[in-house]
Design a protein around this motif. Structure first.
Motif, short mmCIF file in Angstrom:
data_model
loop_
_atom_site.label_atom_id
_atom_site.label_comp_id
_atom_site.label_asym_id
_atom_site.label_seq_id
_atom_site.Cartn_x
_atom_site.Cartn_y
_atom_site.Cartn_z
N TYR A 103 0.81 -1.23 0.00
CA TYR A 103 0.00 0.00 0.00
C TYR A 103 0.84 1.28 0.00
CZ TYR A 103 -3.76 -3.24 1.08
OH TYR A 103 -4.65 -4.28 1.04
N SER A 104 2.09 1.17 -0.34
CA SER A 104 2.98 2.33 -0.37
C SER A 104 3.13 2.83 -1.81
CB SER A 104 4.35 1.97 0.20
OG SER A 104 5.30 2.96 -0.12
N ASN A 105 2.69 4.07 -2.06
CA ASN A 105 2.85 4.66 -3.39
C ASN A 105 4.32 4.79 -3.75
OD1 ASN A 105 0.10 4.90 -3.93
ND2 ASN A 105 -0.02 6.89 -2.92
N THR A 106 5.16 5.06 -2.75
CA THR A 106 6.60 5.19 -2.98
C THR A 106 7.18 3.85 -3.44
OG1 THR A 106 6.76 6.93 -1.33
CG2 THR A 106 8.81 5.82 -1.93
N LYS A 107 6.82 2.75 -2.75
CA LYS A 107 7.31 1.43 -3.16
C LYS A 107 6.81 1.07 -4.54
CE LYS A 107 8.23 -0.87 1.15
NZ LYS A 107 8.23 -2.12 1.87
N GLU A 108 5.58 1.39 -4.82
CA GLU A 108 5.00 1.11 -6.13
C GLU A 108 5.78 1.84 -7.23
OE1 GLU A 108 0.84 2.53 -7.47
OE2 GLU A 108 0.51 0.72 -6.24
N LEU A 109 6.03 3.11 -7.01
CA LEU A 109 6.78 3.91 -7.98
C LEU A 109 8.22 3.42 -8.10
CD1 LEU A 109 6.51 6.23 -9.93
CD2 LEU A 109 7.11 7.80 -8.10
N ASN A 110 8.83 3.01 -6.98
CA ASN A 110 10.18 2.45 -7.03
C ASN A 110 10.22 1.16 -7.84
OD1 ASN A 110 11.25 4.52 -5.51
ND2 ASN A 110 11.19 3.40 -3.57
N SER A 119 14.01 -5.30 -18.39
CA SER A 119 13.86 -6.69 -17.97
C SER A 119 12.44 -7.23 -18.12
CB SER A 119 14.33 -6.85 -16.52
OG SER A 119 13.55 -6.04 -15.67
N ILE A 120 11.49 -6.37 -18.51
CA ILE A 120 10.10 -6.80 -18.68
C ILE A 120 9.50 -6.16 -19.91
CG2 ILE A 120 9.60 -7.30 -16.26
CD1 ILE A 120 8.22 -4.28 -16.77
N ASP A 121 8.36 -6.70 -20.34
CA ASP A 121 7.66 -6.16 -21.50
C ASP A 121 6.51 -5.24 -21.12
OD1 ASP A 121 9.29 -7.57 -23.28
OD2 ASP A 121 7.98 -9.32 -23.25
N GLY A 122 6.10 -5.24 -19.87
CA GLY A 122 5.01 -4.38 -19.42
C GLY A 122 4.76 -4.57 -17.94
N ILE A 123 3.94 -3.67 -17.40
CA ILE A 123 3.59 -3.71 -15.97
C ILE A 123 2.09 -3.57 -15.82
CG2 ILE A 123 3.78 -2.55 -13.73
CD1 ILE A 123 6.52 -1.56 -14.50
N ILE A 124 1.55 -4.34 -14.90
CA ILE A 124 0.16 -4.15 -14.47
C ILE A 124 0.21 -3.78 -13.00
CG2 ILE A 124 -2.09 -5.24 -14.10
CD1 ILE A 124 -1.38 -7.11 -16.49
N VAL A 125 -0.31 -2.60 -12.68
CA VAL A 125 -0.37 -2.12 -11.29
C VAL A 125 -1.79 -2.36 -10.81
CG1 VAL A 125 -0.09 -0.17 -9.73
CG2 VAL A 125 1.40 -0.37 -11.75
N VAL A 126 -1.95 -3.29 -9.87
CA VAL A 126 -3.25 -3.62 -9.31
C VAL A 126 -3.44 -2.79 -8.05
CG1 VAL A 126 -4.73 -5.47 -8.46
CG2 VAL A 126 -2.99 -5.98 -10.18
N SER A 127 -4.61 -2.15 -7.94
CA SER A 127 -4.84 -1.27 -6.80
C SER A 127 -6.33 -1.17 -6.52
CB SER A 127 -4.27 0.13 -7.10
OG SER A 127 -4.54 1.00 -6.04
N SER A 128 -6.67 -0.83 -5.30
CA SER A 128 -8.06 -0.57 -4.94
C SER A 128 -8.40 0.90 -5.19
CB SER A 128 -8.33 -0.93 -3.48
OG SER A 128 -7.52 -0.13 -2.64
N GLU A 129 -7.38 1.71 -5.46
CA GLU A 129 -7.57 3.14 -5.72
C GLU A 129 -7.59 3.40 -7.21
OE1 GLU A 129 -4.36 5.27 -3.91
OE2 GLU A 129 -4.47 4.08 -2.08
N SER A 130 -8.37 4.40 -7.60
CA SER A 130 -8.32 4.84 -8.99
C SER A 130 -7.13 5.77 -9.13
CB SER A 130 -9.60 5.59 -9.36
OG SER A 130 -10.69 4.71 -9.34
N ILE A 143 2.21 0.34 -19.37
CA ILE A 143 1.82 0.22 -17.96
C ILE A 143 0.31 0.30 -17.90
CG2 ILE A 143 1.94 1.21 -15.65
CD1 ILE A 143 4.68 2.32 -16.39
N GLU A 144 -0.29 -0.71 -17.31
CA GLU A 144 -1.74 -0.77 -17.20
C GLU A 144 -2.13 -0.68 -15.74
OE1 GLU A 144 -5.68 -1.40 -18.71
OE2 GLU A 144 -3.81 -0.90 -19.73
N LEU A 145 -3.11 0.15 -15.45
CA LEU A 145 -3.62 0.27 -14.08
C LEU A 145 -4.90 -0.55 -13.97
CD1 LEU A 145 -3.06 4.09 -13.61
CD2 LEU A 145 -1.55 2.22 -13.00
N LEU A 146 -4.94 -1.43 -13.01
CA LEU A 146 -6.06 -2.34 -12.82
C LEU A 146 -6.71 -2.06 -11.48
CD1 LEU A 146 -7.82 -4.81 -13.42
CD2 LEU A 146 -5.89 -6.26 -12.75
N HIS A 147 -7.93 -1.54 -11.53
CA HIS A 147 -8.67 -1.21 -10.31
C HIS A 147 -9.47 -2.44 -9.87
CE1 HIS A 147 -10.91 1.23 -7.45
NE2 HIS A 147 -12.01 0.65 -7.90
#
Length: 171
Positions: A103-110, A119-130, A143-147
């Motif tokens: 639940y840390s925005n800083t860790k997520e951004l890091n 090292s990757i082809d894409g990221i999916i950020v899963v979150s309960s927040e929009s 980068i895809e955001l998944l609510h």
């Protein structure tokens, strides 16, 4: 039998063929005779040769890996999403690298920043927040955001997860 990883260069030495010939044989190039391919593959198997995924990724400019960042894997809605993302990604020949932000925005951004190394082809950020994609500006990969939240059914989480994965794969 050798227990440590053997390289193409070492296979070249062991087989007596050039590095280029060994590489072509391991990649089933038809310009290499069947006998030579079989000889090289036999030696590779004997020495437990495993292709270097980083070298293959550089050549192909595709890693076959997608990162998924979730806030907390112990929360059911996130574990359902991760599970469905993994099985779906595997059906497309991709693997999932999993990270927790706790639940840390800083860790997520890091995580996003550290994964910008190719090292990757894409990221999916899963979150309960929009959230907005602008938080994760990156032209190197999608980068895809998944609510996802606990009020959603498993079927809805699966559908949203699958759509997010497809969006990342489309680039």
């Amino acid at each position: 039998m050798k227990s440590s990883a053997v390289t193409i260069k070492e296979l070249s030495f062991l087989s007596g063929y050039s590095i280029s010939t060994v590489s072509k044989a391991l990649n089933n190039k038809l310009e290499i005779s069947k006998g030579t391919r079989e000889t090289i593959k036999t030696i590779a198997k004997q020495y437990n040769y495993v292709p270097n995924n980083y070298a293959v990724s550089l050549r192909m400019q595709k890693t076959g890996s997608i990162a998924v960042i979730v806030p907390d894997i112990t929360k059911a809605c996130y574990s359902h999403s991760l599970s469905h993302l993994q099985t779906s990604a595997e059906s497309f020949g991709y693997r999932i690298l999993f990270y927790q932000s706790f639940y840390s925005n800083t860790k997520e951004l890091n995580c996003v920043t550290s994964l910008s190394d190719g090292s990757i082809d894409g990221i999916i950020v899963v979150s309960s927040e929009s959230k907005e994609n602008s938080n994760y500006v990156n032209n190197a990969f999608p980068i895809e955001l998944l609510h996802v939240d606990s009020n959603q059914s498993v079927e809805e989480i699966n559908d949203l997860s699958y759509t997010s994965l497809l969006n990342v794969l489309k680039g």
